[in-house]
Motif scaffolding. Structure first.
Motif, PDB file in Angstrom:
ATOM      1  N   PHE A 121      31.163  53.113  52.688  1.00 48.46           N
ATOM      2  CA  PHE A 121      31.351  52.731  51.279  1.00 48.46           C
ATOM      3  C   PHE A 121      29.987  52.662  50.605  1.00 48.46           C
ATOM      4  O   PHE A 121      28.946  52.718  51.282  1.00 48.46           O
ATOM      5  CB  PHE A 121      32.044  51.362  51.178  1.00 48.46           C
ATOM      6  N   VAL A 122      29.982  52.578  49.289  1.00 48.40           N
ATOM      7  CA  VAL A 122      28.740  52.282  48.558  1.00 48.40           C
ATOM      8  C   VAL A 122      28.950  51.032  47.717  1.00 48.40           C
ATOM      9  O   VAL A 122      30.076  50.707  47.333  1.00 48.40           O
ATOM     10  CB  VAL A 122      28.290  53.440  47.621  1.00 48.40           C
ATOM     11  N   GLU A 123      27.830  50.362  47.456  1.00 43.39           N
ATOM     12  CA  GLU A 123      27.909  49.153  46.634  1.00 43.39           C
ATOM     13  C   GLU A 123      27.535  49.514  45.211  1.00 43.39           C
ATOM     14  O   GLU A 123      26.574  50.249  44.978  1.00 43.39           O
ATOM     15  CB  GLU A 123      26.930  48.110  47.187  1.00 43.39           C
ATOM     16  N   GLN A 124      28.329  49.015  44.267  1.00 42.27           N
ATOM     17  CA  GLN A 124      28.043  49.293  42.860  1.00 42.27           C
ATOM     18  C   GLN A 124      27.965  47.952  42.137  1.00 42.27           C
ATOM     19  O   GLN A 124      28.851  47.113  42.300  1.00 42.27           O
ATOM     20  CB  GLN A 124      29.187  50.142  42.320  1.00 42.27           C
ATOM     21  N   VAL A 125      26.896  47.762  41.363  1.00 44.18           N
ATOM     22  CA  VAL A 125      26.789  46.517  40.601  1.00 44.18           C
ATOM     23  C   VAL A 125      26.748  46.868  39.121  1.00 44.18           C
ATOM     24  O   VAL A 125      25.878  47.633  38.688  1.00 44.18           O
ATOM     25  CB  VAL A 125      25.530  45.709  40.980  1.00 44.18           C
ATOM     26  N   ARG A 126      27.717  46.338  38.363  1.00 43.75           N
ATOM     27  CA  ARG A 126      27.741  46.586  36.917  1.00 43.75           C
ATOM     28  C   ARG A 126      28.038  45.282  36.202  1.00 43.75           C
ATOM     29  O   ARG A 126      29.028  44.635  36.526  1.00 43.75           O
ATOM     30  CB  ARG A 126      28.823  47.614  36.579  1.00 43.75           C
ATOM     31  N   ASP A 127      27.206  44.943  35.245  1.00 44.32           N
ATOM     32  CA  ASP A 127      27.376  43.687  34.510  1.00 44.32           C
ATOM     33  C   ASP A 127      27.582  42.520  35.480  1.00 44.32           C
ATOM     34  O   ASP A 127      28.517  41.726  35.324  1.00 44.32           O
ATOM     35  CB  ASP A 127      28.573  43.771  33.541  1.00 44.32           C
ATOM     36  N   GLU A 128      26.726  42.465  36.479  1.00 42.34           N
ATOM     37  CA  GLU A 128      26.753  41.393  37.482  1.00 42.34           C
ATOM     38  C   GLU A 128      28.005  41.386  38.336  1.00 42.34           C
ATOM     39  O   GLU A 128      28.263  40.425  39.059  1.00 42.34           O
ATOM     40  CB  GLU A 128      26.551  40.014  36.818  1.00 42.34           C
ATOM     41  N   ASP A 129      28.824  42.414  38.230  1.00 43.63           N
ATOM     42  CA  ASP A 129      30.017  42.488  39.076  1.00 43.63           C
ATOM     43  C   ASP A 129      29.704  43.422  40.251  1.00 43.63           C
ATOM     44  O   ASP A 129      29.426  44.605  40.054  1.00 43.63           O
ATOM     45  CB  ASP A 129      31.204  43.031  38.260  1.00 43.63           C
ATOM     46  N   ARG A 130      29.749  42.879  41.464  1.00 40.38           N
ATOM     47  CA  ARG A 130      29.455  43.687  42.652  1.00 40.38           C
ATOM     48  C   ARG A 130      30.767  44.209  43.227  1.00 40.38           C
ATOM     49  O   ARG A 130      31.680  43.437  43.529  1.00 40.38           O
ATOM     50  CB  ARG A 130      28.733  42.806  43.677  1.00 40.38           C
ATOM     51  N   ASN A 186      31.163  58.683  51.777  1.00 41.20           N
ATOM     52  CA  ASN A 186      29.981  59.559  51.782  1.00 41.20           C
ATOM     53  C   ASN A 186      28.818  58.915  52.529  1.00 41.20           C
ATOM     54  O   ASN A 186      27.670  59.256  52.295  1.00 41.20           O
ATOM     55  CB  ASN A 186      29.579  59.913  50.346  1.00 41.20           C
ATOM     56  N   GLN A 187      29.130  57.953  53.411  1.00 46.50           N
ATOM     57  CA  GLN A 187      28.108  57.193  54.131  1.00 46.50           C
ATOM     58  C   GLN A 187      28.551  57.010  55.578  1.00 46.50           C
ATOM     59  O   GLN A 187      29.738  57.114  55.876  1.00 46.50           O
ATOM     60  CB  GLN A 187      27.989  55.773  53.523  1.00 46.50           C
ATOM     61  N   ASN A 191      36.031  42.848  47.718  1.00 45.86           N
ATOM     62  CA  ASN A 191      36.307  43.072  46.291  1.00 45.86           C
ATOM     63  C   ASN A 191      37.264  42.054  45.680  1.00 45.86           C
ATOM     64  O   ASN A 191      37.123  41.693  44.521  1.00 45.86           O
ATOM     65  CB  ASN A 191      36.893  44.475  46.077  1.00 45.86           C
ATOM     66  N   ILE A 192      38.260  41.634  46.441  1.00 45.86           N
ATOM     67  CA  ILE A 192      39.248  40.727  45.831  1.00 45.86           C
ATOM     68  C   ILE A 192      39.429  39.447  46.648  1.00 45.86           C
ATOM     69  O   ILE A 192      40.371  38.685  46.431  1.00 45.86           O
ATOM     70  CB  ILE A 192      40.620  41.418  45.626  1.00 45.86           C
ATOM     71  N   GLY A 193      38.513  39.243  47.599  1.00 45.66           N
ATOM     72  CA  GLY A 193      38.536  37.985  48.336  1.00 45.66           C
ATOM     73  C   GLY A 193      39.667  37.867  49.342  1.00 45.66           C
ATOM     74  O   GLY A 193      40.066  36.766  49.726  1.00 45.66           O
ATOM     75  N   LEU A 194      40.183  39.030  49.776  1.00 44.06           N
ATOM     76  CA  LEU A 194      41.232  39.008  50.797  1.00 44.06           C
ATOM     77  C   LEU A 194      40.582  38.632  52.141  1.00 44.06           C
ATOM     78  O   LEU A 194      39.494  39.096  52.453  1.00 44.06           O
ATOM     79  CB  LEU A 194      41.824  40.406  50.810  1.00 44.06           C
ATOM     80  N   ASN A 195      41.244  37.788  52.918  1.00 44.82           N
ATOM     81  CA  ASN A 195      40.689  37.360  54.201  1.00 44.82           C
ATOM     82  C   ASN A 195      41.081  38.344  55.306  1.00 44.82           C
ATOM     83  O   ASN A 195      42.233  38.406  55.727  1.00 44.82           O
ATOM     84  CB  ASN A 195      41.169  35.945  54.529  1.00 44.82           C
ATOM     85  N   ALA A 196      40.100  39.115  55.786  1.00 51.67           N
ATOM     86  CA  ALA A 196      40.401  40.200  56.725  1.00 51.67           C
ATOM     87  C   ALA A 196      40.949  39.680  58.055  1.00 51.67           C
ATOM     88  O   ALA A 196      41.826  40.311  58.654  1.00 51.67           O
ATOM     89  CB  ALA A 196      39.150  41.038  56.959  1.00 51.67           C
TER      90      ALA A 196
END
Lengths: 246, 276
Positions: free
Chosen positions: B203-212, B219-220, B178-183
């Motif tokens: 987790f679930v993936e959500q895409v809104r206005d091209e923002d992933r 819940n997975q 999400n924020i480009g943190l290096n794990a």
């Protein structure tokens, strides 16, 4: 931005949409505040829908949703224990002009709130029925912490039962069926809602107010249902309604 | 503890009591057990059969004002009665002054915030008379100004207060996406001695206005990439009590136990020497 300003501003944003803390967020991520706005909004509304399912059914989904939206702003949660949120919901419904014609709704909300809180109430120390009935007459008691006594000019117990999502049959309750006096109590088997005769209600209120059993029973003798008081009180002892006086 | 545990949620109480599957521990959300209701009694019954971990979601350690003394009192009473093996809270805040929301809100990692966390962790540990664990959050955004990054913030919090880090591997993965943190860099810098527990979740993936965005939805099943990162954690830090979290859209108890079994197998097979 000091942490306190940031937190105040974020809560304004989440609960009233009146302020924003966008300045504190890195430019590429400002739109992601919507994730928190959505979580909080959906989370609180679904919590209120869980606590007040009958109210929701009585007023309809759209009305419930928009009322909750106002309520979040006017009465935000105060505690990190979410289960305590919702006490002013009934009063807020009562003072909402659009519901003036449906005054029974706020009484149903009062019942749902009592039902919800009874689940989380502390356990009292039960009072054991004395062997010698004469000792009972001078005995004082408190009511179990889960107890709520609710009176309404409407048959709110039936309105509540028949509006809950688990009700399978027809909706047969009529407002003309008249007033109801209810006892909400958590027993060993769960939270119960029981209808009370006027004498039983008066007697419980008197005991709650500090009278010993004798004078409390005496004070209810002229009321409807007085002849049933003895079995009623014994039923209350069985359900551990009476606790050691405070 | 080399057997993984699962999150204790209402739908699992009866199946657990009936089948008693082998699990390292059960983790309960503390606030669900405040008060003396039936839920508390069920937790105490389960506590006779399983070690319990208490995971708080409402104390708001990151609040700029003081902790709520009543909340702390309820927690203290619960801890005294349940005698949990672990007690944890979050690197987040959810309430300030008279308002509180049911979400874990982000904290900018500043010197000021570090002091707030140190004070509040100390206050909590003092009240409970034991060390606690603090969990890294799922990050969805980054702040304009911070004084240190998350790994340093957690290391410093643990060093100064004696608390331990609850490393949520899913949160770390979600944050990295999400924020480009290096794990890997994050794990490189986190001090192994401070890490006291692992969480795994879906987790679930959500895409809104091209923002992933990856949402930490619990819940997975645990995602492949998160299992990979968990393996890396095991090899770097050694075994730690590991929890499978699942908080909505509940699957059968078996599904959850299977996920816990996989974590247990890895703990036993992939770590030659037990660190804990």
């Amino acid at each position: 931005m000091p942490l306190s300003d940031y937190q105040e501003g974020f809560l304004d944003d989440l609960l009233s949409g009146t302020s924003s803390i966008e300045d504190a967020i890195a430019p590429a991520f400002k739109h992601r505040l919507n994730i928190y706005r959505n979580n909080v909004n959906v989370g609180l509304k679904s919590y209120l829908a869980d606590v007040f399912p009958a109210v929701k059914a009585l007023v309809g989904d759209a009305f419930f949703n928009s009322f909750c939206q106002r309520f979040l702003t006017s009465h935000p949660p105060h505690s990190g224990d979410l289960h305590r949120y919702g006490e002013p919901f009934a009063d807020a419904l009562a003072s909402f002009p659009a519901l003036a014609e449906q005054a029974f709704v706020d009484d149903v909300a009062r019942l749902e709130w009592a039902y919800h809180r009874a689940y989380y109430a502390p356990d009292g120390t039960p009072l054991v029925m004395p062997d010698d009935p004469n000792h009972l007459l001078t005995q004082h008691a408190s009511l179990h912490p889960s107890v709520a006594l609710i009176q309404s000019p409407y048959p709110i117990d039936e309105l509540w039962r028949q509006s809950r999502p688990d009700h399978k049959g027809e909706f047969t309750v009529r407002l003309e069926d008249g007033a109801s006096s209810l006892l909400v109590l958590r027993t060993i088997s769960g939270v119960t809602v029981q209808r009370l005769e006027p004498a039983a209600l008066h007697c419980l209120r008197s005991i709650e107010g500090g009278l010993a059993f004798g004078p409390a029973i005496e004070s209810a003798m002229a009321l409807e249902g007085a002849e049933q008081l003895t079995p009623f009180l014994s039923h209350c002892f069985n359900q551990r309604l009476f606790c050691q006086p405070e | 503890m080399n057997q993984a545990g699962i999150g204790l949620r209402a739908p699992y109480v009866q199946p657990l009591l009936e089948h008693m599957p082998a699990l390292g521990f059960l983790e309960a959300h503390s606030e669900n057990y405040f008060g003396d209701g039936p839920a508390r009694r069920q937790l105490l019954t389960l506590a006779k059969h399983y070690p319990i971990s208490l995971h708080g979601v409402g104390l708001s350690l990151g609040r700029a004002d003081g902790l709520d003394p009543e909340h702390l009192q309820h927690l203290k009473a619960l801890v005294d009665e349940v005698r949990p093996v672990l007690v944890s809270e979050h690197l987040a805040w959810s309430g300030y002054r008279h308002r509180h929301v049911p979400d874990l809100l982000p904290v900018p990692y500043t010197i000021e915030a570090l002091q707030v966390f140190c004070d509040h962790v100390e206050r909590m540990q003092e009240a409970l008379d034991r060390a606690i664990l603090v969990e890294n959050p799922s990050n969805y955004l980054a702040f304009q100004r911070i004084d240190m990054d998350e790994a340093d913030f957690l290391n410093e919090l643990a060093r100064r207060t004696g608390c331990r880090i609850l490393l949520d591997v899913n949160n770390l993965y979600v944050s990295s996406q999400n924020i480009g943190l290096n794990a890997h860099d994050y794990l490189d810098r986190l001090k192994g001695d401070y890490v006291g527990q692992f969480h795994l979740a879906g987790f679930v993936e959500q895409v809104r206005d091209e923002d992933r965005v990856l949402i930490d939805s619990h819940n997975q099943p645990v995602a492949e990439k998160v299992w990979d990162l968990y393996l890396e954690c095991l090899r770097r830090f050694g075994r730690r009590p590991t929890l499978i979290e699942w908080d909505s859209d509940f699957p059968s108890l078996d599904t959850l136990v299977n996920q816990a079994d996989q974590a247990t197998r890895w703990m036993r097979e992939e770590v030659a020497d037990a660190v804990v």
